[in-house]
Design a protein around this motif. Structure first.
Motif, PDB file in Angstrom:
ATOM      1  N   ASP A 187       0.814  -1.222   0.000  1.00  0.00           N
ATOM      2  CA  ASP A 187       0.000   0.000   0.000  1.00  0.00           C
ATOM      3  C   ASP A 187       0.846   1.271   0.000  1.00  0.00           C
ATOM      4  OD1 ASP A 187       1.052  -0.225   2.537  1.00  0.00           O
ATOM      5  OD2 ASP A 187      -0.840   0.151   3.580  1.00  0.00           O
ATOM      6  N   LYS A 190      -0.511   3.873  -2.544  1.00  0.00           N
ATOM      7  CA  LYS A 190      -1.776   4.392  -2.005  1.00  0.00           C
ATOM      8  C   LYS A 190      -1.504   5.443  -0.933  1.00  0.00           C
ATOM      9  CE  LYS A 190      -5.829   2.775   0.616  1.00  0.00           C
ATOM     10  NZ  LYS A 190      -5.436   3.193   1.983  1.00  0.00           N
ATOM     11  N   GLU A 223      -4.077  -2.332  -7.250  1.00  0.00           N
ATOM     12  CA  GLU A 223      -5.454  -2.488  -6.780  1.00  0.00           C
ATOM     13  C   GLU A 223      -5.744  -1.546  -5.615  1.00  0.00           C
ATOM     14  OE1 GLU A 223      -6.298  -6.544  -5.902  1.00  0.00           O
ATOM     15  OE2 GLU A 223      -6.289  -7.186  -8.024  1.00  0.00           O
ATOM     16  N   ASN A 224      -4.792  -1.389  -4.725  1.00  0.00           N
ATOM     17  CA  ASN A 224      -4.970  -0.471  -3.597  1.00  0.00           C
ATOM     18  C   ASN A 224      -5.018   0.980  -4.056  1.00  0.00           C
ATOM     19  OD1 ASN A 224      -5.108  -2.465  -1.608  1.00  0.00           O
ATOM     20  ND2 ASN A 224      -2.882  -2.541  -1.358  1.00  0.00           N
ATOM     21  N   SER A 227      -8.447   1.654  -5.491  1.00  0.00           N
ATOM     22  CA  SER A 227      -9.509   1.729  -4.473  1.00  0.00           C
ATOM     23  C   SER A 227      -9.756   3.142  -3.981  1.00  0.00           C
ATOM     24  CB  SER A 227      -9.150   0.831  -3.280  1.00  0.00           C
ATOM     25  OG  SER A 227      -8.080   1.385  -2.515  1.00  0.00           O
ATOM     26  N   ASN A 230     -11.563   5.572  -7.291  1.00  0.00           N
ATOM     27  CA  ASN A 230     -12.939   5.400  -7.724  1.00  0.00           C
ATOM     28  C   ASN A 230     -13.881   6.377  -7.007  1.00  0.00           C
ATOM     29  OD1 ASN A 230     -12.140   3.285  -9.369  1.00  0.00           O
ATOM     30  ND2 ASN A 230     -12.487   1.740  -7.773  1.00  0.00           N
TER      31      ASN A 230
END
Length: 230
Positions: A187, A190, A223-224, A227, A230
């Motif tokens: 992460d 992120k 993917e993180n 998230s 979006n």
């Protein structure tokens, strides 16, 4: 004949007018023939601090000026002329296209490359945006991501130059990057995006490189990231 051979390859010499002309023409060729949103230069300017790289041109300059600039100042000025010419040529053709530069993320490294980042950010007529390559983890021992971002935030910016942050997607999930500080976390990107969102002057981020969006090793990091987009 416009190139200078170094240990790392052959480099165009920014001191030569012919080199500047060639690069400006290249920028114009792209804009005139392709549907692009912008032109971005990477962090390649002077490949060495070795005085022999452009000794002939610098000596000629010194011999024709009573108060010559230092070698480093002169090299920066050569690059500034090139950058300014590219900016003007681009906007004469299409004022909706942006011109930006992605310099090294460690702000102190840029002087040796002839990259006058402070002038580009502060004065009009050079760039529309700057995107430093802050390709470091949050725990990078040499220079942390937060410290690097803060150093760029502290620069003086004109109303003409935006700042974006370059993120190291290519390091996601790797074992040896930044002394292994990417290895056991998924992460980092992120958290870095969340960190730069604290600063209203930062307009966004750019992810390097495109390959990381498809690599298995970077899958969880990406993917993180998604998230929170979006």
């Amino acid at each position: 004949e416009l190139g200078v051979e170094t240990n790392n390859g052959i480099y165009l010499n920014p001191a030569l007018i012919e080199v500047r002309d060639l690069i400006v023409k290249g920028v114009c060729e792209i804009i005139e023939n392709y549907d692009v949103d912008g032109i971005q230069f990477d962090d390649y300017f002077y490949p060495t601090t070795d005085e022999s790289f452009d000794k002939e041109q610098y000596e000629e300059y010194c011999n024709t000026h009573t108060k010559p600039m230092s070698l480093q100042e002169w090299r920066m000025n050569n690059v500034n002329i090139l950058i300014g010419r590219c900016y003007l040529a681009l906007h004469r053709i299409n004022n909706n296209i942006e011109f930006g530069i992605s310099p090294q993320g460690n702000i102190d490294n840029n002087d040796a490359l002839g990259a006058d980042i402070k002038t580009w950010c502060k004065d009009a007529g050079y760039i529309d945006y700057i995107c430093p390559q802050i390709y470091f983890s949050l725990d990078n021992p040499a220079l942390t991501f937060e410290d690097a971002v803060n150093s760029w935030i502290d620069l003086e910016y004109s109303g003409y130059c935006d700042i974006y942050i370059g993120l190291a997607g290519y390091k996601a999930g790797t074992d040896d990057s930044d002394e292994g500080t990417w290895k056991d976390k998924d992460d980092i990107l992120k958290k870095e995006i969340e960190y730069i969102r604290k600063y209203s002057q930062i307009k966004g981020f750019m992810l390097y490189s495109y390959d990381c969006l498809e690599q298995d090793v970077a899958k969880q990091e990406i993917e993180n990231v998604m998230s929170i987009l979006n």
